[in-house]
Design an enzyme around this catalytic site. Structure first.
Site, PDB file in Angstrom:
ATOM      1  N   CYS A  65      67.906  24.187  50.881  1.00 21.19           N
ATOM      2  CA  CYS A  65      68.594  24.383  52.278  1.00 21.19           C
ATOM      3  C   CYS A  65      70.141  24.488  51.946  1.00 21.19           C
ATOM      4  CB  CYS A  65      68.274  23.009  52.967  1.00 21.19           C
ATOM      5  SG  CYS A  65      66.727  22.868  53.813  1.00 21.19           S
TER       6      CYS A  65
ATOM      7  N   HIS B 290      73.571  24.793  58.534  1.00 21.05           N
ATOM      8  CA  HIS B 290      72.343  25.096  58.244  1.00 21.05           C
ATOM      9  C   HIS B 290      71.307  24.819  59.198  1.00 21.05           C
ATOM     10  CE1 HIS B 290      68.465  25.094  56.582  1.00 21.05           C
ATOM     11  NE2 HIS B 290      68.287  23.738  56.304  1.00 21.05           N
TER      12      HIS B 290
ATOM     13  N   ASN C 162      63.519  26.579  60.641  1.00 22.37           N
ATOM     14  CA  ASN C 162      64.457  26.175  59.742  1.00 22.37           C
ATOM     15  C   ASN C 162      64.013  27.297  58.448  1.00 22.37           C
ATOM     16  OD1 ASN C 162      65.317  25.404  57.093  1.00 22.37           O
ATOM     17  ND2 ASN C 162      64.955  23.001  57.573  1.00 22.37           N
TER      18      ASN C 162
HETATM   19  N1  COA Z   1      53.468  17.606  66.396  1.00 18.13           N
HETATM   20  C1  COA Z   1      53.086  16.346  67.217  1.00 18.13           C
HETATM   21  N2  COA Z   1      53.273  15.228  66.911  1.00 18.13           N
HETATM   22  C2  COA Z   1      53.578  15.135  65.378  1.00 18.13           C
HETATM   23  C3  COA Z   1      54.086  16.220  64.730  1.00 18.13           C
HETATM   24  C4  COA Z   1      53.994  17.426  65.342  1.00 18.13           C
HETATM   25  N3  COA Z   1      54.209  18.652  64.742  1.00 18.13           N
HETATM   26  N4  COA Z   1      54.668  15.889  63.310  1.00 18.13           N
HETATM   27  C5  COA Z   1      54.660  14.460  63.554  1.00 18.13           C
HETATM   28  N5  COA Z   1      54.042  13.877  64.834  1.00 18.13           N
HETATM   29  C6  COA Z   1      54.034  12.514  65.059  1.00 18.13           C
HETATM   30  C7  COA Z   1      53.757  11.641  63.964  1.00 18.13           C
HETATM   31  O1  COA Z   1      52.530  11.581  63.316  1.00 18.13           O
HETATM   32  C8  COA Z   1      54.117  10.293  64.609  1.00 18.13           C
HETATM   33  O2  COA Z   1      53.206   9.921  65.119  1.00 18.13           O
HETATM   34  P1  COA Z   1      52.913   8.303  65.142  1.00 18.13           P
HETATM   35  O3  COA Z   1      54.156   7.720  65.904  1.00 18.13           O
HETATM   36  O4  COA Z   1      51.631   8.166  66.069  1.00 18.13           O
HETATM   37  O5  COA Z   1      52.598   7.675  63.734  1.00 18.13           O
HETATM   38  C9  COA Z   1      55.258  10.857  65.528  1.00 18.13           C
HETATM   39  O6  COA Z   1      54.916  12.307  65.999  1.00 18.13           O
HETATM   40  C10 COA Z   1      56.686  10.703  64.985  1.00 18.13           C
HETATM   41  O7  COA Z   1      56.914  11.390  63.658  1.00 18.13           O
HETATM   42  P2  COA Z   1      58.205  11.085  63.101  1.00 18.13           P
HETATM   43  O8  COA Z   1      57.851  11.785  61.675  1.00 18.13           O
HETATM   44  O9  COA Z   1      58.642   9.704  63.043  1.00 18.13           O
HETATM   45  O10 COA Z   1      58.891  12.011  63.975  1.00 18.13           O
HETATM   46  P3  COA Z   1      60.749  12.280  63.764  1.00 18.13           P
HETATM   47  O11 COA Z   1      61.275  11.996  65.157  1.00 18.13           O
HETATM   48  O12 COA Z   1      61.132  11.855  62.551  1.00 18.13           O
HETATM   49  O13 COA Z   1      60.769  13.797  63.672  1.00 18.13           O
HETATM   50  C11 COA Z   1      61.127  15.360  61.903  1.00 18.13           C
HETATM   51  C12 COA Z   1      60.183  14.519  62.686  1.00 18.13           C
HETATM   52  C13 COA Z   1      60.711  16.290  60.950  1.00 18.13           C
HETATM   53  C14 COA Z   1      61.522  16.714  63.306  1.00 18.13           C
HETATM   54  C15 COA Z   1      62.489  14.798  61.745  1.00 18.13           C
HETATM   55  O14 COA Z   1      62.354  13.693  61.107  1.00 18.13           O
HETATM   56  C16 COA Z   1      63.626  15.692  61.131  1.00 18.13           C
HETATM   57  O15 COA Z   1      64.223  16.814  61.390  1.00 18.13           O
HETATM   58  N6  COA Z   1      64.121  15.199  59.763  1.00 18.13           N
HETATM   59  C17 COA Z   1      65.002  16.144  59.261  1.00 18.13           C
HETATM   60  C18 COA Z   1      64.401  17.321  58.863  1.00 18.13           C
HETATM   61  C19 COA Z   1      65.243  18.160  57.992  1.00 18.13           C
HETATM   62  O16 COA Z   1      66.235  18.378  58.331  1.00 18.13           O
HETATM   63  N7  COA Z   1      64.620  18.938  57.087  1.00 18.13           N
HETATM   64  C20 COA Z   1      64.995  19.891  56.320  1.00 18.13           C
HETATM   65  C21 COA Z   1      66.043  19.399  55.377  1.00 18.13           C
HETATM   66  S1  COA Z   1      67.377  20.522  55.678  1.00 18.13           S
END
Ligand code: COA
Length: 334
Positions: A115, A261, A291
């Site tokens: 990234c 980013h 992304n």
């Molecule tokens: N659709 C529906 N539900 C989903 C899902 C999707 N695509 N992906 C995950 N879930 C569910 C999970 O299973 C979880 O369910 P549960 O509570 O029953 O266990 C719930 O949603 C919450 O998941 P969680 O991973 O805690 O969500 P979050 O709020 O952390 O969001 C991201 C996930 C990935 C969007 C977030 O953590 C993020 O953006 N992180 C940084 C990512 C990033 O910047 N990555 C690149 C590096 S630059």
């Protein structure tokens, strides 16, 4: 020391638009979840057989950047190519660009910083210009990620986020005030396993994978500890921006355009709030492309320039955080 100037910008994204609703064909997800958590509405994914790879998309973006810089491939002295999804395990994609564009037998360097790859790539190019070694460098960020994602419900936390595309800039020796004012790069390798693809690698070569095939072992798909990455990102983004600004006696209010980013709209909004910046000071286009990792900053920069949001003399700031962990910023007088 010489100064560096961005003289051309180009982008290319595949034609195929994949909406959040389209993803429900593959996995248990929904438009509302994806929009609320990430801001993403759609992304571009290459279609098998359409010829799009990290190298070919990079070439398409580079051709536009070259034309806008009023240069030909023969004018380019060096190529820096950032990607996590190269066409081959080796060689890197930079040499493919050298060949496909018909450049002379110039040097080509690949950057593997995911990234933050474009920030590392631009910083590298800047050093070669500043020392006088090269005059015109092609800096490319390009990703074909759709082919390597787990598109089942199991992989939905990662699969919905990433998109394909490429962006390119021509960095040239500056003959006016335009310059890259500073670059700041960081890493913290103890978190390498929080966002990673482990296979293939030295410990997990393809032959081992084939010989000891374990269907439960999914380490060839990207793994991301989303919450963990998020928490670090919201600290490191503002830190990297402030570090760059302070080095130049600038404040967030002096930024004409921040190009973060495009990791997650919530991260960008958090950074904006933290630095008390206005909406017009920040570029967000993750809604349309997801992304695109190393390609996200040059795609966003090109789009900002095309929309007239980046003018000569503007203070343009880039910042990124991602796998490694690595992060950094460039402060640019455009
Ligand atoms: N659709 C529906 N539900 C989903 C899902 C999707 N695509 N992906 C995950 N879930 C569910 C999970 O299973 C979880 O369910 P549960 O509570 O029953 O266990 C719930 O949603 C919450 O998941 P969680 O991973 O805690 O969500 P979050 O709020 O952390 O969001 C991201 C996930 C990935 C969007 C977030 O953590 C993020 O953006 N992180 C940084 C990512 C990033 O910047 N990555 C690149 C590096 S630059």
């Amino acid at each position: 020391m010489y100064k560096s100037k961005i003289t051309g910008l180009g982008k290319y994204v595949p034609d195929n638009i994949v909406t959040n609703n389209d993803l429900t064909k593959y996995m248990d997800t929904n438009d509302q979840w994806i929009r609320e958590r990430t801001g993403i509405e759609e992304r571009r994914w290459a279609v098998p057989g359409d010829g799009n790879t990290a190298a070919t998309m990079g070439v398409k973006a580079a051709k536009i950047a070259l034309e806008r810089a009023n240069l030909t491939p023969k004018d380019i002295d060096f190529i820096v190519f950032a990607t996590l999804s190269p066409d081959y395990y080796f060689p890197g994609s930079g040499v493919q660009v050298q060949d496909m564009l018909g450049c002379d037998t110039i040097g080509a360097l690949d950057v593997r910083n995911q990234c933050s790859g474009f920030i590392y790539a631009l910083t590298t190019a800047d050093q070669f210009i500043k020392t006088g070694m090269y005059k015109n460098i092609l800096v490319i960020g390009s990703e074909l990620q759709s082919t390597g994602l787990d598109l089942s419900t199991r992989g939905r936390g990662v699969g919905v986020i990433f998109g394909d595309g490429a962006g390119a800039v021509v960095l040239s020796r500056s003959d006016d005030d335009s310059d890259i004012l500073s670059n700041h790069l960081h890493s913290e390798g103890k978190y390498a396993s929080e966002l990673t693809v482990k296979v293939p690698g030295g410990e997990n070569p393809p032959n081992k994978l084939v010989e000891n095939w374990d269907p439960e072992d999914l380490t060839y798909y990207p793994y991301m500890n989303g919450n963990y990455v998020f928490k670090h990102a919201v600290t490191r983004f503002p830190e990297a921006i402030m570090e760059g600004l302070k080095a130049n006696n600038l404040t967030p209010q002096d930024i004409d355009l921040l190009i973060p980013h495009q990791a997650n709209l919530r991260i960008s909004q958090f950074v904006q709030k933290r630095l008390r910046m206005k909406d017009e000071q920040i570029m967000n286009n993750i809604q349309k492309y997801g992304n695109t990792t190393a390609a996200s900053i040059p795609i966003a920069m090109t789009e900002a320039w095309e929309q007239g949001r980046m003018k000569r003399g503007d203070i343009v700031v880039t910042a990124a955080f991602g796998s490694g962990f690595t992060w950094g910023s460039n402060i640019i007088k455009f």
